[in-house]
Design a protein around this motif. Structure first.
Motif, PDB file in Angstrom:
ATOM      1  N   VAL A 392      41.398  33.147  38.650  1.00 30.83           N
ATOM      2  CA  VAL A 392      41.764  34.004  37.519  1.00 30.83           C
ATOM      3  C   VAL A 392      40.552  34.769  37.027  1.00 30.83           C
ATOM      4  O   VAL A 392      40.616  35.979  36.744  1.00 30.83           O
ATOM      5  CB  VAL A 392      42.378  33.153  36.383  1.00 30.83           C
ATOM      6  N   GLY A 393      39.407  34.072  36.911  1.00 32.98           N
ATOM      7  CA  GLY A 393      38.205  34.723  36.416  1.00 32.98           C
ATOM      8  C   GLY A 393      37.675  35.796  37.335  1.00 32.98           C
ATOM      9  O   GLY A 393      37.082  36.774  36.869  1.00 32.98           O
ATOM     10  N   VAL A 394      37.858  35.644  38.641  1.00 31.17           N
ATOM     11  CA  VAL A 394      37.398  36.653  39.592  1.00 31.17           C
ATOM     12  C   VAL A 394      38.381  37.805  39.682  1.00 31.17           C
ATOM     13  O   VAL A 394      37.991  38.980  39.705  1.00 31.17           O
ATOM     14  CB  VAL A 394      37.184  36.020  40.984  1.00 31.17           C
ATOM     15  N   LEU A 395      39.671  37.493  39.726  1.00 29.23           N
ATOM     16  CA  LEU A 395      40.664  38.521  40.015  1.00 29.23           C
ATOM     17  C   LEU A 395      40.775  39.554  38.897  1.00 29.23           C
ATOM     18  O   LEU A 395      40.961  40.751  39.164  1.00 29.23           O
ATOM     19  CB  LEU A 395      42.027  37.864  40.259  1.00 29.23           C
ATOM     20  N   ILE A 396      40.626  39.130  37.653  1.00 24.50           N
ATOM     21  CA  ILE A 396      40.789  40.073  36.538  1.00 24.50           C
ATOM     22  C   ILE A 396      39.729  41.175  36.578  1.00 24.50           C
ATOM     23  O   ILE A 396      40.066  42.370  36.620  1.00 24.50           O
ATOM     24  CB  ILE A 396      40.785  39.325  35.193  1.00 24.50           C
ATOM     25  N   PRO A 397      38.422  40.863  36.580  1.00 26.08           N
ATOM     26  CA  PRO A 397      37.443  41.962  36.605  1.00 26.08           C
ATOM     27  C   PRO A 397      37.378  42.675  37.947  1.00 26.08           C
ATOM     28  O   PRO A 397      37.150  43.894  37.983  1.00 26.08           O
ATOM     29  CB  PRO A 397      36.112  41.248  36.301  1.00 26.08           C
ATOM     30  N   VAL A 398      37.574  41.952  39.052  1.00 27.32           N
ATOM     31  CA  VAL A 398      37.485  42.592  40.364  1.00 27.32           C
ATOM     32  C   VAL A 398      38.629  43.590  40.553  1.00 27.32           C
ATOM     33  O   VAL A 398      38.436  44.666  41.142  1.00 27.32           O
ATOM     34  CB  VAL A 398      37.487  41.520  41.476  1.00 27.32           C
ATOM     35  N   THR A 399      39.803  43.254  40.044  1.00 22.60           N
ATOM     36  CA  THR A 399      40.923  44.193  40.128  1.00 22.60           C
ATOM     37  C   THR A 399      40.616  45.467  39.364  1.00 22.60           C
ATOM     38  O   THR A 399      40.875  46.592  39.837  1.00 22.60           O
ATOM     39  CB  THR A 399      42.203  43.548  39.585  1.00 22.60           C
ATOM     40  N   GLN A 400      40.069  45.333  38.159  1.00 24.39           N
ATOM     41  CA  GLN A 400      39.700  46.502  37.378  1.00 24.39           C
ATOM     42  C   GLN A 400      38.635  47.331  38.083  1.00 24.39           C
ATOM     43  O   GLN A 400      38.714  48.568  38.126  1.00 24.39           O
ATOM     44  CB  GLN A 400      39.214  46.064  35.996  1.00 24.39           C
ATOM     45  N   ASP A 402      38.104  47.403  41.286  1.00 24.78           N
ATOM     46  CA  ASP A 402      38.731  47.975  42.480  1.00 24.78           C
ATOM     47  C   ASP A 402      39.459  49.271  42.146  1.00 24.78           C
ATOM     48  O   ASP A 402      39.340  50.277  42.865  1.00 24.78           O
ATOM     49  CB  ASP A 402      39.709  46.963  43.069  1.00 24.78           C
ATOM     50  N   HIS A 403      40.243  49.258  41.070  1.00 22.30           N
ATOM     51  CA  HIS A 403      40.971  50.465  40.673  1.00 22.30           C
ATOM     52  C   HIS A 403      40.009  51.576  40.265  1.00 22.30           C
ATOM     53  O   HIS A 403      40.251  52.765  40.543  1.00 22.30           O
ATOM     54  CB  HIS A 403      41.938  50.147  39.537  1.00 22.30           C
ATOM     55  N   ALA A 404      38.909  51.208  39.603  1.00 19.94           N
ATOM     56  CA  ALA A 404      37.930  52.219  39.209  1.00 19.94           C
ATOM     57  C   ALA A 404      37.268  52.845  40.434  1.00 19.94           C
ATOM     58  O   ALA A 404      37.081  54.072  40.511  1.00 19.94           O
ATOM     59  CB  ALA A 404      36.874  51.595  38.296  1.00 19.94           C
ATOM     60  N   LEU A 405      36.925  52.031  41.431  1.00 23.65           N
ATOM     61  CA  LEU A 405      36.336  52.559  42.664  1.00 23.65           C
ATOM     62  C   LEU A 405      37.319  53.450  43.415  1.00 23.65           C
ATOM     63  O   LEU A 405      36.946  54.508  43.935  1.00 23.65           O
ATOM     64  CB  LEU A 405      35.896  51.402  43.561  1.00 23.65           C
ATOM     65  N   ALA A 406      38.578  53.014  43.466  1.00 18.92           N
ATOM     66  CA  ALA A 406      39.588  53.817  44.164  1.00 18.92           C
ATOM     67  C   ALA A 406      39.773  55.173  43.488  1.00 18.92           C
ATOM     68  O   ALA A 406      39.888  56.210  44.161  1.00 18.92           O
ATOM     69  CB  ALA A 406      40.914  53.054  44.215  1.00 18.92           C
ATOM     70  N   ALA A 407      39.794  55.173  42.152  1.00 11.25           N
ATOM     71  CA  ALA A 407      39.947  56.433  41.421  1.00 11.25           C
ATOM     72  C   ALA A 407      38.736  57.341  41.645  1.00 11.25           C
ATOM     73  O   ALA A 407      38.879  58.563  41.801  1.00 11.25           O
ATOM     74  CB  ALA A 407      40.127  56.139  39.937  1.00 11.25           C
ATOM     75  N   MET A 408      37.548  56.759  41.665  1.00 11.57           N
ATOM     76  CA  MET A 408      36.345  57.567  41.875  1.00 11.57           C
ATOM     77  C   MET A 408      36.331  58.172  43.280  1.00 11.57           C
ATOM     78  O   MET A 408      35.996  59.352  43.458  1.00 11.57           O
ATOM     79  CB  MET A 408      35.110  56.696  41.672  1.00 11.57           C
ATOM     80  N   LEU A 409      36.710  57.375  44.289  1.00 13.71           N
ATOM     81  CA  LEU A 409      36.717  57.893  45.649  1.00 13.71           C
ATOM     82  C   LEU A 409      37.798  58.942  45.854  1.00 13.71           C
ATOM     83  O   LEU A 409      37.616  59.884  46.634  1.00 13.71           O
ATOM     84  CB  LEU A 409      36.914  56.734  46.639  1.00 13.71           C
ATOM     85  N   ARG A 410      38.927  58.794  45.143  1.00 11.41           N
ATOM     86  CA  ARG A 410      39.971  59.825  45.248  1.00 11.41           C
ATOM     87  C   ARG A 410      39.474  61.151  44.694  1.00 11.41           C
ATOM     88  O   ARG A 410      39.946  62.226  45.103  1.00 11.41           O
ATOM     89  CB  ARG A 410      41.228  59.367  44.516  1.00 11.41           C
ATOM     90  N   GLY A 411      38.548  61.090  43.747  1.00 12.06           N
ATOM     91  CA  GLY A 411      37.972  62.321  43.230  1.00 12.06           C
ATOM     92  C   GLY A 411      37.186  63.076  44.278  1.00 12.06           C
ATOM     93  O   GLY A 411      36.998  64.294  44.156  1.00 12.06           O
ATOM     94  N   PHE A 412      36.716  62.381  45.296  1.00 15.73           N
ATOM     95  CA  PHE A 412      36.013  63.020  46.410  1.00 15.73           C
ATOM     96  C   PHE A 412      36.927  63.252  47.604  1.00 15.73           C
ATOM     97  O   PHE A 412      36.455  63.558  48.698  1.00 15.73           O
ATOM     98  CB  PHE A 412      34.828  62.158  46.840  1.00 15.73           C
ATOM     99  N   GLY A 413      38.231  63.044  47.397  1.00 17.53           N
ATOM    100  CA  GLY A 413      39.179  63.259  48.480  1.00 17.53           C
ATOM    101  C   GLY A 413      39.247  62.115  49.473  1.00 17.53           C
ATOM    102  O   GLY A 413      39.722  62.300  50.595  1.00 17.53           O
ATOM    103  N   ILE A 414      38.790  60.929  49.077  1.00 17.28           N
ATOM    104  CA  ILE A 414      38.791  59.771  49.970  1.00 17.28           C
ATOM    105  C   ILE A 414      39.791  58.745  49.449  1.00 17.28           C
ATOM    106  O   ILE A 414      39.691  58.317  48.296  1.00 17.28           O
ATOM    107  CB  ILE A 414      37.386  59.130  50.056  1.00 17.28           C
ATOM    108  N   ASP A 415      40.729  58.374  50.284  1.00 16.71           N
ATOM    109  CA  ASP A 415      41.703  57.345  49.904  1.00 16.71           C
ATOM    110  C   ASP A 415      41.331  56.053  50.625  1.00 16.71           C
ATOM    111  O   ASP A 415      41.790  55.776  51.729  1.00 16.71           O
ATOM    112  CB  ASP A 415      43.123  57.787  50.275  1.00 16.71           C
ATOM    113  N   ALA A 416      40.477  55.250  49.997  1.00  5.33           N
ATOM    114  CA  ALA A 416      39.971  54.026  50.631  1.00  5.33           C
ATOM    115  C   ALA A 416      40.815  52.815  50.319  1.00  5.33           C
ATOM    116  O   ALA A 416      40.569  51.724  50.854  1.00  5.33           O
ATOM    117  CB  ALA A 416      38.527  53.786  50.184  1.00  5.33           C
ATOM    118  N   GLY A 417      41.805  52.953  49.440  1.00  2.36           N
ATOM    119  CA  GLY A 417      42.613  51.803  49.062  1.00  2.36           C
ATOM    120  C   GLY A 417      41.826  50.844  48.185  1.00  2.36           C
ATOM    121  O   GLY A 417      40.852  51.235  47.520  1.00  2.36           O
TER     122      GLY A 417
END
Length: 553
Positions: A392-400, A402-417
């Motif tokens: 629980v302690g790992v998944l909560i911040p890592v999920t957040q 992960d979504h932040a990294l995905a959003a940042m990479l989409r800004g560069f046209g990269i869909d890394a999942g």
């Protein structure tokens, strides 16, 4: 002569800040899951979830967890102390074999034992089937204990976890009891009186430590209590996360579970009090065993054989019989894929944990500051945390993140999942947090055997701490590093709670496969995965057991 005298003054002094910083970063990564759980406790969650839990199932969680801890604590103390006293203070047939074989149940995960005994003792199983066939009974004509119950869970945990108490109590009896017991016998104490009035008080700190370890493992378990439908905090965390979809409620339950762990540790410390015991007779290694003959020898043999048979031989035999007679329909490519996944996660975790343990242990050795000392202590907290709390302690911040990294990479046209939770990275991180303690203890022990004079000699030759570690310490620490990696590897192969929560989509291991199939009552298909987990830990466990026995003789 002038340059020789000035050589120590030219030794580099920029060693400690960087080493201290690395140790602090490693400790911060270990402490992050606990801080994440604590922070989310105060975050508003789904409306009414916590109130619903509080008014319905939370009292059941508290009562079941308390009864489970009380039963397991009593069971492991009775089995472990009794077996340790027999093999250290008495001579009977098979004693030397039992001395190391009594540790073998540590290779058997509790959930694997639960599957085996369920198949053996359920209504359609061979035991009840034999009773009905022999006595002509039908359903309702007789009473048989339900293995899938709170009492059954207590028995399972007691049989698989008593080696913690046995190992520590045996060492205490060997090192502290010998001369004092002989003095007590000369003063007229019977063997039982000497045990109660001398040996037991002397071994009390060791026994309390073993019981605490067993209780922490009990609180961390998910497979057994879930399969037996015992409502503990661990099952509540999964229900809140997966069924109710409320991470805040899961974090709150995780903090309450962590409170139980802290309570166990506090009670263990309290049980010691201010007592200090020392044996000044200088005869602690020369234990004189009392020979047993006739009925007493048979009783001693049975007392040692029963926990070994119940905790290892019988469940392993049941699983092997199912695998050979009924077989596993998924044997083949699927099985080897699962084994590969398990080895991948366990291997990556072992490598990372060993490297971090070496870094933190070496930093604590060369840097005596309070900061590094606290970093060392924080890094060793992971084993006291249940896998569900860490997940629980790992998944909560890592999920957040992960979504932040995905959003940042989409800004560069990269869909890394999802780079972290979509791969095994988050799972490996959780396992490193959980099992770094085992590697850290092995590395601490290895470094303690290296004299500081080697470091001083290397410094006078102008080596930096990094060069000293690489050229001097690392060759001497190969055995300790292999031991550390092996211990972590075995633990991760058996890990279930964190793996169930953190695994990526369509990624299964031997542990999750065994749990899933057993939950679907497909015990025969689960047998091969369960046996593979036991086999991985069996050979190293035998070597470790024999080494421990030789080291305390």
């Amino acid at each position: 002569m002038q340059s020789a005298l000035n050589l120590p003054a030219t030794t580099p002094r920029r060693r400690l800040p960087s080493l201290r910083a690395l140790a602090l970063v490693a400790a911060a990564l270990i402490a992050a899951p606990l801080l994440s759980v604590a922070f989310n406790v105060f975050t508003p969650g789904t409306a009414g979830t916590w109130q619903h839990l509080l008014s319905t199932v939370l009292p059941d969680y508290v009562v079941a967890t308390l009864w489970l801890c009380a039963g397991v604590g009593t069971g492991v103390a009775a089995l472990g102390v009794g077996a340790a006293w027999l093999v250290t203070r008495h001579e009977f047939p098979g004693r030397s074999t039992f001395e190391w074989a009594l540790l073998l149940p540590l290779a058997m995960p509790a959930y694997v034992m639960a599957y085996a005994y369920t198949d053996l003792l359920q209504f359609v199983g061979p035991v009840q089937g034999w009773l009905r066939e022999t006595f002509g009974w039908r359903r309702g004509d007789y009473w048989f204990p339900d293995v899938r119950s709170l009492g059954g869970a207590v028995v399972m945990f007691s049989l698989v976890l008593y080696p913690y108490v046995y190992m520590l109590a045996r060492t205490a009896f060997m090192e502290r009891a010998g001369g004092m017991i002989e003095v007590g016998r000369t003063l007229g104490l019977s063997p039982f009186q000497a045990f109660c009035r001398l040996s037991l008080p002397l071994a009390r700190p060791a026994i309390a430590g073993g019981v605490a370890l067993a209780l922490m493992e009990t609180l961390a378990d998910y497979g057994t209590v879930s399969y037996f439908a015992v409502q503990t905090f661990t099952t509540g965390i999964y229900r809140a996360w997966f069924s109710l979809g409320d991470r805040t409620a899961a974090a709150q339950l995780a903090m309450v579970l962590l409170g139980f762990v802290i309570l166990v540790l506090a009670l263990e410390r309290l049980s010691r009090g201010g007592s200090r015991f020392a044996d000044s007779t200088l005869r602690s290694r020369g234990v004189v065993r009392v020979p047993l003959q006739g009925p007493r020898a048979v009783l001693a043999l049975l007392a040692c054989a029963l926990p070994l048979a119940g905790g290892f031989l019988l469940p392993a035999g049941v699983m092997l019989h199912m695998a050979l007679t009924e077989g596993d329909a998924q044997w083949g490519t699927r099985f080897f894929t699962l084994a590969g996944n398990s080895v991948l996660v366990a291997g990556a975790t072992a490598l990372l944990a060993t490297a971090l343990a070496l870094l933190i242990a070496y930093a604590a050795r060369v840097d005596k500051s309070a900061t590094t000392r606290w970093a060392h202590r924080v890094a060793g907290l992971g084993y006291a945390l249940p896998g569900s709390v860490i997940a629980v302690g790992v998944l909560i911040p890592v999920t957040q993140l992960d979504h932040a990294l995905a959003a940042m990479l989409r800004g560069f046209g990269i869909d890394a999942g999802l780079l972290l939770t979509g791969t095994i990275a988050a799972l490996v991180y959780a396992c490193v947090v959980r099992y770094l303690t085992a590697a850290l203890q092995a590395m601490d022990a290895g470094l303690a055997r290296i004299t500081p004079r080697m470091e001083q000699a290397a410094r006078t030759l102008g080596h930096t701490p990094a060069q000293t570690l690489w050229r001097v310490h690392l060759p001497l620490l190969r055995g300790s590093a292999m031991t550390a990696g092996l211990l972590v590897f075995i633990d991760v192969m058996k890990e279930l709670p964190a793996t169930l929560v953190m695994r990526p989509f369509n990624f299964d291991t031997l542990a999750t496969q065994a749990y899933t199939l057993a939950s679907d009552e497909r015990l025969a298909e689960a047998s091969t995965s369960a046996l593979a987990i036991v086999a991985v830990g069996l050979v190293p466990m035998v070597v470790l057991c024999r080494h421990i026995v030789r080291g305390t003789r």
